[in-house]
Design an enzyme around this catalytic site. Structure first.
Site, short mmCIF file in Angstrom:
data_model
loop_
_atom_site.label_atom_id
_atom_site.label_comp_id
_atom_site.label_asym_id
_atom_site.label_seq_id
_atom_site.Cartn_x
_atom_site.Cartn_y
_atom_site.Cartn_z
N ALA A 209 46.98 18.83 34.48
CA ALA A 209 47.28 18.79 33.03
C ALA A 209 46.85 20.11 32.40
O ALA A 209 46.48 21.05 33.11
CB ALA A 209 46.57 17.63 32.39
N ASN A 210 46.93 20.19 31.09
CA ASN A 210 46.44 21.38 30.38
C ASN A 210 45.80 20.97 29.07
O ASN A 210 45.77 19.78 28.74
CB ASN A 210 47.58 22.39 30.18
N ARG A 211 45.31 21.93 28.32
CA ARG A 211 44.49 21.62 27.14
C ARG A 211 45.29 21.39 25.87
O ARG A 211 44.73 21.33 24.78
CB ARG A 211 43.49 22.74 26.89
N SER A 212 46.61 21.30 25.93
CA SER A 212 47.40 21.11 24.71
C SER A 212 47.02 19.78 24.05
O SER A 212 46.94 18.75 24.71
CB SER A 212 48.88 21.10 25.07
N ALA A 275 53.52 21.93 25.93
CA ALA A 275 52.95 22.81 26.95
C ALA A 275 53.29 22.18 28.29
O ALA A 275 52.50 21.44 28.88
CB ALA A 275 51.44 22.92 26.76
#
Ligand code: C5P
Length: 403
Positions: A209-212, A275
């Site tokens: 995942a990512n920090r969006s 994102a």
């Protein structure tokens, strides 16, 4: 015929004002609307389903577990097949049930199941209206995006005076007309927005995942809805509540997001804030991966579809305006300009997401609008304001394109 072709689902609650709802039905039909009624058990103490059916010209619905009713239309279909749900009179009890998300009869179940806009016309004794519990419920309903007309001040059935009288039928009609008449800079437009991160499965319990946070995309969805657009928000996993008046499609992975976006077309404007993970695991494990010896597993990655580029390159059903976002940590404008042409977007909203900027997950954003006509840098604004300005700008763009 100000309401020509409009379909109203009228939920009639149990109060003395229910008799006014019969007149409301007549007024709505005079203006071209069709009206389908649901009566609560309380409502039937004041008016009969037969009267509602006779005046509306359609059978009135009363029972969640009525076999004939369910076979005829079904409560979920009732909750969908209309342009607007009106609750009149909205009693203290109905408001409390709505605020609490209760579903213990046909009316409350339909109100919980519907994603249509809802207008309530409260009617109750002045002390019930002023009670902290009712006011708390009212605040909840308003923040859920439910619209309210009235109540008026006046003499009440119990020889008391004060706020609590249901609005007159013509006042309710006026509120309905306002709600159903598209207005705002994006009235009549369909806006598609992607937001949030994507989750790319590694195995059933792990993902990339990512920090969006999704905050900017959600803010744009809200601003577009406020500008009168029909908005579809295709959202990856976020911690945010669904914005009021927005059709939210929840997805997990990039491939799901692309499929949902394609299903949503046609749209007038596509805004791609998500994102999206650039890569996914080539073949996610069907079972949880086990630690084996000292050698960690190697994850083979493959590229995900580029949703923005895929949509912008379409020859059919390409939105008239395609907007991309470019989150960069260096050479912000240069990279945005490259993305503009490579992805065939009309506008790239570029921002600096380096750790020092505090943009990721934060409430503020400093953006540059990059398009064929040049670069425009906006001052640092909160994400809501960035959203409103962007929506205003896009509304202007699509308006001038049309002519
Ligand atoms: O290439 P980059 O990820 O920086 O591009 C950002 C823009 O492209 C954003 O608008 C993002 O939503 C979109 N994008 C996409 N699908 C991808 C990657 C990015 O829609 N797979």
């Amino acid at each position: 015929m100000t309401l020509s072709g409009k379909r109203i689902l009228l939920v009639i609650g149990g109060g003395i004002a229910a008799y006014k709802s019969l007149d409301l039905i007549r007024r709505l039909r005079e203006r071209g609307a069709s009206v389908r009624c649901i009566l609560t058990a309380g409502a039937q103490e004041f008016i009969t389903p037969l009267a509602a059916a006779a005046i509306s010209g359609q059978r009135a619905h009363t029972n969640l577990f009525d076999r004939e009713d369910e076979a005829d239309i079904g409560h979920i279909k009732l909750a969908r097949d209309a342009d607007l749900v009106v609750v009149a009179p909205a009693t203290a009890n109905l408001m409390a049930k709505m605020a609490g998300g209760h579903a213990d009869d046909l009316a409350s179940t339909v109100l919980l199941a519907t994603t249509l806009p809802i207008l309530i016309a409260p009617a109750m004794n002045v002390r019930m209206w002023q009670h902290a519990a009712t006011q708390r419920n009212l605040a909840t309903l308003t923040s859920d995006g439910i619209k309210v007309v009235g109540p008026n001040d006046g003499a009440m059935a119990e020889a008391e005076f004060g706020p609590g009288r249901m609005s007159e039928p013509l006042e309710i009609v006026a509120a309905i007309e306002t709600l159903l008449t598209p207005k705002g800079a994006l009235a009549g437009r369909h806006v598609l927005i992607t937001a949030g991160p994507t989750h790319e499965p590694i195995d059933p319990v792990r993902y990339i995942a990512n920090r969006s946070s999704g905050k900017q995309g959600y803010a744009i969805a809200r601003a577009a809805a406020e500008a009168g657009a029909r908005v579809t928000l295709v959202a990856g996993p976020t911690a945010l509540p669904d914005p009021a008046g927005v059709n939210v499609v929840h997805v997990e992975s990039a491939r799901d997001m692309l499929a949902a976006v394609e299903k949503t077309l046609p749209a007038d404007i596509g805004i791609f804030t998500a994102a999206v993970a650039d890569w996914r695991v080539a073949s996610a494990a069907g079972e949880k991966m086990k630690k084996m010896g000292d050698v960690p597993p190697a994850l083979a990655l493959v590229e995900n579809p580029d949703i923005l580029a895929t949509i912008a390159h379409r020859t059919v059903e390409r939105p008239a305006i395609v907007v991309g976002f470019a989150a960069e940590t260096e050479k912000v404008i240069e990279h945005a300009q490259q993305k503009l042409s490579r992805k065939r977007a009309d506008v790239i909203v570029a921002n600096d997401v380096s750790a020092e900027s505090g943009v990721m997950g934060g409430d503020n954003n400093t953006v540059h609008l990059v398009s064929a006509s040049g670069v425009e840098t906006w001052p640092t604004l909160d994400k809501g304001e960035v959203a409103r300005r962007l929506v205003e700008r896009l509304a202007h763009m699509i308006e001038t394109r049309k002519s």
